[in-house]
Design a protein around this motif. Structure first.
Motif, PDB file in Angstrom:
ATOM      1  N   ALA A   2     -22.153 -57.570  22.093  1.00  9.00           N
ATOM      2  CA  ALA A   2     -21.538 -57.080  20.857  1.00  9.00           C
ATOM      3  C   ALA A   2     -21.206 -55.607  21.005  1.00  9.00           C
ATOM      4  O   ALA A   2     -21.866 -54.880  21.757  1.00  9.00           O
ATOM      5  N   VAL A   3     -20.175 -55.165  20.280  1.00 13.75           N
ATOM      6  CA  VAL A   3     -19.774 -53.755  20.258  1.00 13.75           C
ATOM      7  C   VAL A   3     -19.629 -53.310  18.804  1.00 13.75           C
ATOM      8  O   VAL A   3     -18.925 -53.971  18.013  1.00 13.75           O
ATOM      9  N   PHE A   4     -20.289 -52.226  18.469  1.00 10.06           N
ATOM     10  CA  PHE A   4     -20.058 -51.563  17.187  1.00 10.06           C
ATOM     11  C   PHE A   4     -19.200 -50.336  17.466  1.00 10.06           C
ATOM     12  O   PHE A   4     -19.634 -49.397  18.129  1.00 10.06           O
ATOM     13  N   ALA A   5     -17.957 -50.371  16.995  1.00  9.26           N
ATOM     14  CA  ALA A   5     -17.036 -49.251  17.187  1.00  9.26           C
ATOM     15  C   ALA A   5     -17.048 -48.362  15.948  1.00  9.26           C
ATOM     16  O   ALA A   5     -17.185 -48.851  14.820  1.00  9.26           O
ATOM     17  N   ALA A   6     -16.857 -47.054  16.156  1.00  6.39           N
ATOM     18  CA  ALA A   6     -17.018 -46.083  15.074  1.00  6.39           C
ATOM     19  C   ALA A   6     -15.864 -46.086  14.081  1.00  6.39           C
ATOM     20  O   ALA A   6     -15.970 -45.457  13.026  1.00  6.39           O
ATOM     21  N   ASN A   7     -14.760 -46.746  14.407  1.00  3.80           N
ATOM     22  CA  ASN A   7     -13.706 -46.933  13.396  1.00  3.80           C
ATOM     23  C   ASN A   7     -12.915 -48.191  13.724  1.00  3.80           C
ATOM     24  O   ASN A   7     -13.052 -48.777  14.810  1.00  3.80           O
ATOM     25  N   VAL A  54     -17.516 -58.072  17.612  1.00  2.00           N
ATOM     26  CA  VAL A  54     -17.019 -56.704  17.425  1.00  2.00           C
ATOM     27  C   VAL A  54     -17.094 -56.342  15.946  1.00  2.00           C
ATOM     28  O   VAL A  54     -16.680 -57.142  15.085  1.00  2.00           O
ATOM     29  N   VAL A  55     -17.604 -55.141  15.657  1.00  2.00           N
ATOM     30  CA  VAL A  55     -17.673 -54.612  14.294  1.00  2.00           C
ATOM     31  C   VAL A  55     -17.006 -53.240  14.280  1.00  2.00           C
ATOM     32  O   VAL A  55     -17.199 -52.437  15.199  1.00  2.00           O
ATOM     33  N   GLY A  56     -16.239 -52.964  13.239  1.00  2.00           N
ATOM     34  CA  GLY A  56     -15.595 -51.666  13.080  1.00  2.00           C
ATOM     35  C   GLY A  56     -16.159 -50.880  11.911  1.00  2.00           C
ATOM     36  O   GLY A  56     -17.236 -51.183  11.382  1.00  2.00           O
ATOM     37  N   PHE A  57     -15.423 -49.862  11.504  1.00  2.00           N
ATOM     38  CA  PHE A  57     -15.849 -48.998  10.395  1.00  2.00           C
ATOM     39  C   PHE A  57     -14.602 -48.439   9.725  1.00  2.00           C
ATOM     40  O   PHE A  57     -13.723 -47.924  10.399  1.00  2.00           O
ATOM     41  N   ASP A  58     -14.474 -48.554   8.449  1.00  2.00           N
ATOM     42  CA  ASP A  58     -13.422 -48.009   7.573  1.00  2.00           C
ATOM     43  C   ASP A  58     -12.881 -49.069   6.620  1.00  2.00           C
ATOM     44  O   ASP A  58     -12.652 -48.802   5.456  1.00  2.00           O
ATOM     45  N   ASN A  59     -12.573 -50.268   7.155  1.00  2.00           N
ATOM     46  CA  ASN A  59     -11.902 -51.327   6.389  1.00  2.00           C
ATOM     47  C   ASN A  59     -10.494 -50.910   5.983  1.00  2.00           C
ATOM     48  O   ASN A  59     -10.084 -51.064   4.830  1.00  2.00           O
ATOM     49  N   VAL A  60      -9.719 -50.420   6.956  1.00  2.00           N
ATOM     50  CA  VAL A  60      -8.298 -50.177   6.716  1.00  2.00           C
ATOM     51  C   VAL A  60      -7.584 -51.528   6.677  1.00  2.00           C
ATOM     52  O   VAL A  60      -8.120 -52.545   7.145  1.00  2.00           O
ATOM     53  N   PRO A  61      -6.389 -51.625   6.103  1.00  2.00           N
ATOM     54  CA  PRO A  61      -5.713 -52.923   5.965  1.00  2.00           C
ATOM     55  C   PRO A  61      -5.559 -53.681   7.277  1.00  2.00           C
ATOM     56  O   PRO A  61      -5.625 -54.921   7.289  1.00  2.00           O
TER      57      PRO A  61
END
Length: 348
Positions: free
Chosen positions: A255-260, A284-291
Motif C-alpha cells: 500500500a502507498v499513502f501519498a501526501a496529496n 493507494v490512498v491520497g489526501f485532499d479529495n479534489v474532483p
C-alpha cells in the motif's frame, strides 16, 4: 473576461466608454455621473435612475484604480495563489460562493513561478496589488511567515510555515494522515509506503508525522526505504513512485499513502504501467479529495479536506478583519476519510 464590444448609442465615440460618454448620453454633468456611480448624495432619484440606465446600456465601468484613489477603497478582495491547480481551484470555489452578497468582488492572481517553488512570491504580489487594486488578500500556501507589516488585512490558507504571523486557515493534516494509514492497517496492510510532499511545506511535514504515528501506534517500525519525497506534483512524484514499486529495490509495499491526490493518482498510473492491479496488488490512498480523485481509475480513497469551507472561512475572516471585528487568529478544520475503490486487503 469578455472582450466583445458593448452596444453604443449614436453620438458616442468608438473605443472605451468613458464617464464623459455617460454624461453626454444621459444629459447630465460628469460630476452628476460620478455621484451616481459612487453612491453619493445630491442626485434626484429620477436622474440617478436615468444615469444608471445609460451606464448599463453603454457598459461603463469606472476604473478600480481611480476609485481607490478617490475613496481609499476598491471593494475587491485579492486571492493570491502560486498557480491554478486542483487544490487552489477548489479553495477559489469556496471563496467565490462566500463572497456573494457581501458587496465585494474577487481578483484571483497567480504570482508564483515554477509551480510556486520560488519563495517570496506572495510578498512581491502584495506589493503590486495592495492599496490600489485590493482592500485585503487571501494568500494560498504562502512560502514565508507573513509577520512583516502589510498595509492591508491578510489571511493565509495552509501556510508553509504553519500558524504563525498573520491569521490562518488550515485543516488537521496530522489526524487526516493517521486516519488514512489506519484504514490501510485495518485492511491488513503492514508494508505501507509514504510518498511525501514538498519538504518546505508544513502540511507535508504533518502528513508524514501522522503516517509515522499510525505505524508506531500499531507497533510497526517505519522502514526508511518506504518513505520517499514526491513533491506534491506528478512530474516530481514519478521517480520516487517507480523506486517504491520496483521489486529490484527491495520488497515492494502492499500500500502507498501519498501526501496529496495528484501524487496518489500518479502512483496508480505508474503501478498500472508496471503491471500492478489497483487495488488487488497495491492499495493507494491520497489526501485532499479534489474532483479528480473521484474520476480516477479506480476512484481514489482519500482524506477529504473541507476545501470549499476553508475558502469560505478565509473569506469571512478577512472581511471581519476589514470591519475590525474580533476573530480567532488560527482556524483549523477537521478532515474526513473518503473510502473508494483504490484500497482493499493486501494480496495473499
Amino acid at each position: 473576461m469578455s472582450t466583445a464590444a458593448q452596444p453604443r448609442r449614436a453620438g458616442t465615440a468608438p473605443g472605451r466608454v468613458t464617464i464623459s460618454d455617460v454624461a453626454r448620453v444621459a444629459g447630465v454633468s460628469v460630476a452628476t455621473v460620478s455621484k451616481v456611480v459612487n453612491n453619493r448624495y445630491g442626485v434626484s432619484p429620477s436622474t440617478a435612475e436615468r444615469v444608471l440606465a445609460v451606464v448599463a446600456e453603454l457598459g461603463y465601468e469606472s476604473s478600480l484604480v481611480a476609485r481607490s484613489l478617490r475613496r481609499q477603497s476598491t471593494n475587491v478582495i485579492g486571492v493570491l495563489v502560486a498557480e491554478f491547480e486542483p487544490y487552489s481551484t477548489e479553495l477559489l470555489k469556496g471563496i467565490s460562493a462566500a463572497v456573494d452578497g457581501t458587496g465585494y468582488e474577487l481578483l484571483a492572481y497567480s504570482g508564483g513561478s515554477d509551480g510556486g517553488a520560488k519563495a517570496g512570491w506572495e510578498r512581491r504580489s502584495l506589493s503590486r496589488l495592495a492599496g490600489t487594486l485590493i482592500d485585503a488578500a487571501i494568500v494560498v500556501t504562502p512560502t514565508m511567515v507573513m509577520s512583516e507589516p502589510v498595509d492591508i488585512p491578510v489571511v493565509a490558507v495552509d501556510p508553509h510555515t504553519g500558524p504563525e504571523g498573520t491569521h490562518t486557515v488550515d485543516s488537521d493534516n496530522t489526524t487526516g494522515a493517521r486516519d488514512a494509514v489506519q484504514h490501510l492497517l485495518d485492511l491488513g496492510h503492514r508494508r505501507i509506503a509514504h510518498l511525501g510532499g514538498r519538504t518546505d511545506l508544513e502540511s507535508a511535514r504533518l502528513r508524514e508525522l501522522g503516517y509515522r504515528q499510525a505505524l508506531e501506534a500499531a507497533g510497526i517500525a517505519v522502514d526508511p526505504h518506504l518513505v520517499r519525497i514526491g513533491g506534491y506534483r506528478p512530474e516530481t512524484a514519478d521517480t520516487p513512485a517507480r523506486e517504491l514499486l520496483d521489486p529490484a529495490t527491495g520488497v515492494r509495499p502492499t500500500a502507498v499513502f501519498a501526501a496529496n491526490d495528484q501524487s496518489a493518482i500518479h502512483v496508480i498510473e505508474v503501478a498500472q504501467e508496471l503491471g500492478l492491479r489497483v487495488p488487488e496488488d497495491l492499495s493507494v490512498v491520497g489526501f485532499d479529495n479534489v474532483p479528480e480523485s473521484a474520476t480516477s481509475t479506480p476512484p481514489l480513497t482519500t482524506v477529504a479536506q473541507p476545501l470549499h469551507r476553508m475558502g469560505a472561512e478565509a473569506l469571512r475572516m478577512v472581511l471581519d478583519l476589514l470591519e475590525g471585528a474580533p476573530r480567532e487568529q488560527h482556524l483549523r478544520l477537521p478532515t474526513s476519510l473518503v473510502v473508494r475503490a483504490s484500497t482493499a486487503p493486501p494480496p495473499d
